[in-house]
Write an enzyme that holds these catalytic residues in place. Structure first.
Site, PDB file in Angstrom:
ATOM      1  N   HIS A  60       0.710  -1.246  -0.019  1.00 24.44           N
ATOM      2  CA  HIS A  60      -0.136   0.026   0.092  1.00 24.44           C
ATOM      3  C   HIS A  60       0.885   1.251  -0.112  1.00 24.44           C
ATOM      4  O   HIS A  60       0.519   2.223   0.626  1.00 24.44           O
ATOM      5  CB  HIS A  60      -1.042  -0.047   1.222  1.00 24.44           C
ATOM      6  CG  HIS A  60      -2.037  -1.063   1.123  1.00 24.44           C
ATOM      7  ND1 HIS A  60      -2.741  -1.483   2.341  1.00 24.44           N
ATOM      8  CD2 HIS A  60      -2.517  -1.785   0.309  1.00 24.44           C
ATOM      9  CE1 HIS A  60      -3.292  -2.399   2.107  1.00 24.44           C
ATOM     10  NE2 HIS A  60      -3.254  -2.655   0.789  1.00 24.44           N
TER      11      HIS A  60
HETATM   12  C1  LIG Z   1       0.083  -7.362  -4.616  1.00 30.58           C
HETATM   13  C2  LIG Z   1      -0.835  -6.273  -4.434  1.00 30.58           C
HETATM   14  C3  LIG Z   1      -1.906  -6.494  -3.523  1.00 30.58           C
HETATM   15  C4  LIG Z   1      -2.630  -5.622  -3.120  1.00 30.58           C
HETATM   16  N1  LIG Z   1      -4.025  -5.844  -2.518  1.00 30.58           N
HETATM   17  C5  LIG Z   1      -4.924  -4.777  -2.350  1.00 30.58           C
HETATM   18  C6  LIG Z   1      -6.111  -5.120  -1.964  1.00 30.58           C
HETATM   19  O1  LIG Z   1      -6.425  -6.321  -1.506  1.00 30.58           O
HETATM   20  N2  LIG Z   1      -7.038  -4.106  -1.674  1.00 30.58           N
HETATM   21  C7  LIG Z   1      -6.646  -2.928  -1.862  1.00 30.58           C
HETATM   22  O2  LIG Z   1      -7.515  -1.893  -1.872  1.00 30.58           O
HETATM   23  N3  LIG Z   1      -5.458  -2.609  -2.604  1.00 30.58           N
HETATM   24  C8  LIG Z   1      -4.681  -3.446  -2.595  1.00 30.58           C
HETATM   25  N4  LIG Z   1      -3.330  -3.097  -3.224  1.00 30.58           N
HETATM   26  C9  LIG Z   1      -3.134  -1.877  -3.455  1.00 30.58           C
HETATM   27  C10 LIG Z   1      -3.955  -1.128  -4.337  1.00 30.58           C
HETATM   28  O3  LIG Z   1      -4.082  -2.112  -5.506  1.00 30.58           O
HETATM   29  C11 LIG Z   1      -3.051   0.074  -5.127  1.00 30.58           C
HETATM   30  O4  LIG Z   1      -3.098   0.961  -4.045  1.00 30.58           O
HETATM   31  C12 LIG Z   1      -3.882   0.785  -6.250  1.00 30.58           C
HETATM   32  O5  LIG Z   1      -3.838  -0.126  -7.337  1.00 30.58           O
HETATM   33  C13 LIG Z   1      -2.982   1.902  -6.677  1.00 30.58           C
HETATM   34  O6  LIG Z   1      -3.400   2.431  -7.963  1.00 30.58           O
HETATM   35  P1  LIG Z   1      -2.763   3.566  -8.765  1.00 30.58           P
HETATM   36  O7  LIG Z   1      -3.778   3.941  -9.767  1.00 30.58           O
HETATM   37  O8  LIG Z   1      -2.255   4.753  -7.761  1.00 30.58           O
HETATM   38  O9  LIG Z   1      -1.391   2.867  -9.250  1.00 30.58           O
HETATM   39  P2  LIG Z   1      -1.424   1.691 -10.467  1.00 30.58           P
HETATM   40  O10 LIG Z   1      -2.923   0.865  -9.975  1.00 30.58           O
HETATM   41  O11 LIG Z   1      -0.357   0.935  -9.808  1.00 30.58           O
HETATM   42  O12 LIG Z   1      -1.471   2.257 -11.710  1.00 30.58           O
HETATM   43  C14 LIG Z   1      -0.128   2.760 -12.355  1.00 30.58           C
HETATM   44  C15 LIG Z   1      -0.187   2.360 -13.708  1.00 30.58           C
HETATM   45  O13 LIG Z   1       0.761   3.258 -14.398  1.00 30.58           O
HETATM   46  C16 LIG Z   1       1.609   2.433 -15.375  1.00 30.58           C
HETATM   47  N5  LIG Z   1       2.724   3.113 -15.434  1.00 30.58           N
HETATM   48  C17 LIG Z   1       3.996   3.372 -14.561  1.00 30.58           C
HETATM   49  N6  LIG Z   1       4.733   3.875 -15.140  1.00 30.58           N
HETATM   50  C18 LIG Z   1       4.441   4.335 -16.373  1.00 30.58           C
HETATM   51  C19 LIG Z   1       5.187   5.032 -17.408  1.00 30.58           C
HETATM   52  N7  LIG Z   1       6.423   5.599 -17.321  1.00 30.58           N
HETATM   53  N8  LIG Z   1       4.435   5.295 -18.659  1.00 30.58           N
HETATM   54  C20 LIG Z   1       3.457   4.582 -18.827  1.00 30.58           C
HETATM   55  N9  LIG Z   1       2.652   3.872 -17.893  1.00 30.58           N
HETATM   56  C21 LIG Z   1       3.237   3.850 -16.620  1.00 30.58           C
HETATM   57  C22 LIG Z   1       1.623   1.142 -14.612  1.00 30.58           C
HETATM   58  O14 LIG Z   1       2.174   0.020 -15.303  1.00 30.58           O
HETATM   59  C23 LIG Z   1       0.265   1.182 -13.898  1.00 30.58           C
HETATM   60  O15 LIG Z   1      -0.588   0.354 -14.883  1.00 30.58           O
HETATM   61  C24 LIG Z   1      -2.436  -4.113  -3.506  1.00 30.58           C
HETATM   62  C25 LIG Z   1      -1.562  -4.020  -4.377  1.00 30.58           C
HETATM   63  C26 LIG Z   1      -0.535  -5.121  -4.686  1.00 30.58           C
HETATM   64  C27 LIG Z   1       0.636  -4.459  -5.644  1.00 30.58           C
END
Ligand SMILES: Cc1cc2nc3c(=O)[nH]c(=O)nc-3n(C[C@H](O)[C@H](O)[C@H](O)COP(=O)(O)OP(=O)(O)OC[C@H]3O[C@@H](n4cnc5c(N)ncnc54)[C@H](O)[C@@H]3O)c2cc1C
Length: 538
Positions: free
Chosen positions: A475
């Protein structure tokens, strides 16, 4: 080659899919959505239990390693992050928890008008299609389906809840409703037994409606500026460096690692650090990459007198049975998260708010190395685990570039257990877990403590054990903190990067403080609210 759009959204993860989809709802709007990873159409992403496979799969996972952490006896921590359409929401454990209402009141009180609980609740409701109904609290008919699995979980979960109740801990029917404190069953983001990532729930319908140009395997390498205005993105796709221009705005949704990384690569960060790497500073924002927060958990394993998921999923016959159950009914353990029950409790009677999140999982993996864990290889005997993390740790880490190479992983120091407060809460969590395990009816089925052994628990070695075994619950947040001034914060309360025009960040990196629970649902809310703010400002 350059193409022009109204908006460019970087990262098709949890937040990016929401932001792009909502922006494209405005007729005539053209949105470019850039995703460094590829397709999410693989069985291990779409099948809920496939979580165990994607955890170490570099085809869909960035697979970061942190620096050695002093508070963890110098161990480094492995950080999976999703690298595919849907981002980390395509590889996460699907637990749906909004956080405690006071988490968001804290955000508002840190200088962010419009982010208190009553302000953000409408966005949580708008996002949701929840099977649990509570008018004024839960949403129905929104894109994000949320499943109530309380009738389907392993029977041991109910023993866990009853044990807590025998100690006076409340039971909670809905952690996302008006009575979120206590022990209960987690809701999960699935639809008909299939992972309900924001890619499935928001992006695919939006692409069918039109207005979104989704480019995969498109790695953003730099934000393009004219003076202090963001005008586009440079990205690498299939070995070709391309640019795209934004008439309106650039929105970073790369998540808590990639968003601060891309800002730094583009000259937005600590000026001295960037100039040391030969990167010309566009804006001196020393907060970029700082304020890193995360939940740190430890598991205790117990032998069980009744069969657990180990017995259901370990033997080949069990795997076949589970697969058939899934194929026929979209049900059974393959349709669920390993985290089935848990809760939000106070570590001491004097605590003003809940400060511990508990997990109960009817499975164990004490004999397999971390790289083969999760349901792929449960222990060959009946066992389960109890786990906890402090809700609002006070330790703060950081991440920064090690070079100007956009493909290099940044250096990450989570700095876990750096404060006496966090150590004290670790002690509280262990005490709560021990009390629940010792209470009937859970204690009735415990045949013995597996890890740590009884000696560690009875002697004063708990902290050594905690430092040796505790690890992230994935997280990480707050590395582009939202706040009123550029000295520490990165974006303002409208998610605009301080001192830069036409550039916002909208993902888990903007959380001023990590929420008390899992971070996916509040990230969806941030995406919803970001799109609303962008639309209003346009
Ligand atoms: C193993 C795991 C288990 C988890 N379990 C839970 C759970 O059960 N419940 C829960 O609420 N949360 C959980 N989480 C946390 C939750 O999934 C994250 O907090 C949430 O997905 C974050 O969303 P985000 O949009 O900030 O980032 P992300 O969803 O990580 O999205 C970022 C995106 O940007 C892309 N990206 C990165 N750099 C670049 C670039 N330079 N150019 C283009 N694209 C790029 C990435 O590939 C990715 O697709 C878990 C996370 C993980 C990894």
């Amino acid at each position: 080659m350059s193409t022009e759009y109204d908006y460019i959204v970087v990262g098709a993860g949890t937040a990016g899919c929401v932001v792009a989809s909502r922006l494209a709802e405005c007729p005539g709007t053209r949105v470019l959505l850039l995703e460094a990873g590829g397709s999410d159409r693989t069985v291990w992403i779409q099948l809920p239990i496939g979580y165990g496979r994607t955890f170490f799969d570099s085809r869909v996972n960035w697979m970061y390693d942190t620096d050695p952490v002093p508070g963890l006896d110098g161990r480094s921590s492995y950080w999976p992050r999703g690298k595919a359409i849907g981002g980390s929401g395509s590889i996460n454990a699907m637990v749906h928890v909004r956080g405690q209402p006071h988490d968001f009141d804290d955000w508002r009180d840190l200088g962010n008008p419009g982010w208190g609980w009553q302000d953000v609740l409408p966005f949580f409701i708008k996002a949701e299609d929840s099977e649990i109904v509570e008018p004024g609290w839960r949403g129905q008919g929104g894109p994000q389906h949320v499943s109530d699995i309380s009738g389907k979980v392993h029977p041991l979960c109910h023993r866990f809840i009853a044990a807590g109740q025998s100690l006076g801990l409340p039971a909670s029917r809905d952690f996302n409703g008006s009575r979120g404190e206590g022990l209960g069953i987690f809701q999960i983001t699935t639809r008909n037994g299939r992972r309900a990532s924001t890619a499935n729930e928001y992006l695919r319908p939006a692409i069918r409606r039109g207005g979104i140009d989704l480019q995969t395997k498109a790695h953003a390498t730099r934000i393009l500026f004219e003076g202090r205005r963001a005008v586009g993105i440079e990205y690498l796709q299939h070995g070709v460096l391309k640019t795209a221009r934004a008439r309106g705005e650039v929105v970073l949704c790369g998540g808590s690692i990639a968003s601060p990384q891309l800002l730094q690569l583009s000259g937005v960060g600590d000026g001295a650090h960037l100039s040391g790497l030969g990167i010309e500073a566009v804006a001196h924002l020393p907060g970029v990459g700082t304020n890193l927060q995360d939940h740190l958990a430890v598991s205790y394993f117990y032998g069980s007198a009744v069969p657990t998921l180990n017995d259901e999923l370990g033997p080949l016959l069990g795997k076949v049975r589970a697969a058939l159950n899934y194929a026929w009914n979209r049900g059974g353990p393959l349709s669920m998260s390993v985290n089935q029950a848990g809760g939000f409790v106070r570590g001491t009677p004097e605590a003003e708010r809940v400060n511990l999140q508990l997990y109960f999982s009817p499975v164990s993996y004490t004999r397999t190395p971390l790289s083969e864990r999760r349901l792929a290889n449960p222990d060959p005997f009946s066992a389960f685990l109890l786990s906890f993390n402090a809700c609002r740790p006070t330790s703060r880490g950081w991440l920064k570039l090690v070079s100007a190479d956009p493909m290099a992983h940044p250096q990450i120091q989570p700095n876990y257990l750096a404060t006496e407060h966090d150590i004290a809460e670790a002690r509280q969590g262990i005490a709560v877990m021990q009390r629940i395990a010792a209470a009937a009816p859970l204690s009735d089925v415990i045949t013995g403590r597996l890890v740590p052994d009884a000696a560690v628990v009875s002697a004063d070695e708990w902290l050594d054990d905690f430092r040796a075994r505790a690890d992230t619950v994935y997280h990480p947040t707050s590395t582009c903190m939202m706040g009123p001034g550029p000295a520490t914060a990165v974006v303002d309360h409208r998610l605009r990067v301080h001192g830069i025009d036409s550039l916002r960040v909208a993902d888990a990196s903007i959380f001023p403080t990590v929420t008390s629970g899992n971070t996916n649902a509040p990230t969806v809310m941030v995406g919803e609210k970001a799109a609303d703010l962008i639309g209003a400002d346009a």
